[in-house]
Design a protein around this motif. Sequence first.
Motif, PDB file in Angstrom:
ATOM      1  N   LYS A   1      38.150   7.966  -1.580  1.00  0.00           N
ATOM      2  CA  LYS A   1      38.649   8.862  -2.600  1.00  0.00           C
ATOM      3  C   LYS A   1      38.968  10.196  -1.958  1.00  0.00           C
ATOM      4  O   LYS A   1      38.258  10.649  -1.071  1.00  0.00           O
ATOM      5  N   ILE A   2      40.015  10.805  -2.436  1.00  0.00           N
ATOM      6  CA  ILE A   2      40.395  12.143  -1.982  1.00  0.00           C
ATOM      7  C   ILE A   2      40.267  13.085  -3.170  1.00  0.00           C
ATOM      8  O   ILE A   2      40.885  12.876  -4.205  1.00  0.00           O
ATOM      9  N   ALA A   3      39.436  14.090  -3.002  1.00  0.00           N
ATOM     10  CA  ALA A   3      39.215  15.049  -4.084  1.00  0.00           C
ATOM     11  C   ALA A   3      40.466  15.880  -4.333  1.00  0.00           C
ATOM     12  O   ALA A   3      41.183  16.238  -3.399  1.00  0.00           O
ATOM     13  N   GLN A   4      40.708  16.181  -5.574  1.00  0.00           N
ATOM     14  CA  GLN A   4      41.849  16.996  -5.963  1.00  0.00           C
ATOM     15  C   GLN A   4      41.465  18.451  -6.212  1.00  0.00           C
ATOM     16  O   GLN A   4      42.329  19.283  -6.459  1.00  0.00           O
ATOM     17  N   SER A   5      40.160  18.722  -6.159  1.00  0.00           N
ATOM     18  CA  SER A   5      39.698  20.095  -6.377  1.00  0.00           C
ATOM     19  C   SER A   5      38.348  20.263  -5.674  1.00  0.00           C
ATOM     20  O   SER A   5      37.698  19.286  -5.292  1.00  0.00           O
ATOM     21  N   GLU A   6      37.944  21.505  -5.530  1.00  0.00           N
ATOM     22  CA  GLU A   6      36.645  21.793  -4.918  1.00  0.00           C
ATOM     23  C   GLU A   6      35.522  21.209  -5.769  1.00  0.00           C
ATOM     24  O   GLU A   6      34.552  20.654  -5.242  1.00  0.00           O
ATOM     25  N   ASN A   7      35.649  21.297  -7.079  1.00  0.00           N
ATOM     26  CA  ASN A   7      34.634  20.759  -7.976  1.00  0.00           C
ATOM     27  C   ASN A   7      34.511  19.241  -7.817  1.00  0.00           C
ATOM     28  O   ASN A   7      33.402  18.697  -7.749  1.00  0.00           O
ATOM     29  N   GLU A   8      35.648  18.565  -7.737  1.00  0.00           N
ATOM     30  CA  GLU A   8      35.621  17.119  -7.563  1.00  0.00           C
ATOM     31  C   GLU A   8      35.020  16.747  -6.203  1.00  0.00           C
ATOM     32  O   GLU A   8      34.263  15.777  -6.093  1.00  0.00           O
ATOM     33  N   ALA A   9      35.332  17.510  -5.170  1.00  0.00           N
ATOM     34  CA  ALA A   9      34.760  17.263  -3.844  1.00  0.00           C
ATOM     35  C   ALA A   9      33.235  17.389  -3.879  1.00  0.00           C
ATOM     36  O   ALA A   9      32.511  16.575  -3.291  1.00  0.00           O
ATOM     37  N   THR A  10      32.754  18.395  -4.583  1.00  0.00           N
ATOM     38  CA  THR A  10      31.315  18.580  -4.721  1.00  0.00           C
ATOM     39  C   THR A  10      30.682  17.397  -5.429  1.00  0.00           C
ATOM     40  O   THR A  10      29.619  16.901  -5.009  1.00  0.00           O
ATOM     41  N   LEU A  11      31.315  16.921  -6.481  1.00  0.00           N
ATOM     42  CA  LEU A  11      30.785  15.763  -7.209  1.00  0.00           C
ATOM     43  C   LEU A  11      30.749  14.519  -6.331  1.00  0.00           C
ATOM     44  O   LEU A  11      29.771  13.757  -6.362  1.00  0.00           O
ATOM     45  N   LEU A  12      31.793  14.295  -5.556  1.00  0.00           N
ATOM     46  CA  LEU A  12      31.825  13.142  -4.659  1.00  0.00           C
ATOM     47  C   LEU A  12      30.726  13.247  -3.593  1.00  0.00           C
ATOM     48  O   LEU A  12      30.041  12.266  -3.303  1.00  0.00           O
ATOM     49  N   LYS A  13      30.586  14.421  -3.010  1.00  0.00           N
ATOM     50  CA  LYS A  13      29.545  14.641  -2.001  1.00  0.00           C
ATOM     51  C   LYS A  13      28.169  14.440  -2.599  1.00  0.00           C
ATOM     52  O   LYS A  13      27.328  13.744  -2.033  1.00  0.00           O
ATOM     53  N   ASP A  14      27.944  15.032  -3.752  1.00  0.00           N
ATOM     54  CA  ASP A  14      26.625  14.925  -4.394  1.00  0.00           C
ATOM     55  C   ASP A  14      26.279  13.483  -4.744  1.00  0.00           C
ATOM     56  O   ASP A  14      25.116  13.080  -4.638  1.00  0.00           O
ATOM     57  N   SER A  15      27.274  12.691  -5.127  1.00  0.00           N
ATOM     58  CA  SER A  15      26.986  11.298  -5.467  1.00  0.00           C
ATOM     59  C   SER A  15      26.483  10.536  -4.245  1.00  0.00           C
ATOM     60  O   SER A  15      25.620   9.655  -4.371  1.00  0.00           O
ATOM     61  N   LEU A  16      26.979  10.872  -3.057  1.00  0.00           N
ATOM     62  CA  LEU A  16      26.486  10.222  -1.840  1.00  0.00           C
ATOM     63  C   LEU A  16      25.145  10.791  -1.397  1.00  0.00           C
ATOM     64  O   LEU A  16      24.281  10.048  -0.930  1.00  0.00           O
ATOM     65  N   MET A  17      24.959  12.088  -1.542  1.00  0.00           N
ATOM     66  CA  MET A  17      23.677  12.688  -1.151  1.00  0.00           C
ATOM     67  C   MET A  17      22.544  12.198  -2.054  1.00  0.00           C
ATOM     68  O   MET A  17      21.399  12.157  -1.627  1.00  0.00           O
TER      69      MET A  17
END
Length: 70
Positions: A1-17
């Motif tokens: 997945k490629i995030a479309q915003s900083e907020n979405e990137a944070t959500l993607l990262k947090d889901s893996l962490m």
Amino acid sequence: KIAQSENEATLLKDSLMNNRLLLRERLINAIEFAKQLPSVNANQIGIIGYCFGGACAIELARSGYKDVKG
């Protein structure tokens, strides 16, 4: 997945962490894929990172995966 915003990137990262087993699985799968590429020396793979990438490197070390040199 490629995030479309900083907020979405944070959500993607947090889901893996928050799911370290999935994070480890994805890291190992990525390395196993890379080892099959003709331009990759499978005996000389290392992992480095900063911030999330650094956390990934540490998590891979914790996993016990042995096919990285550093």
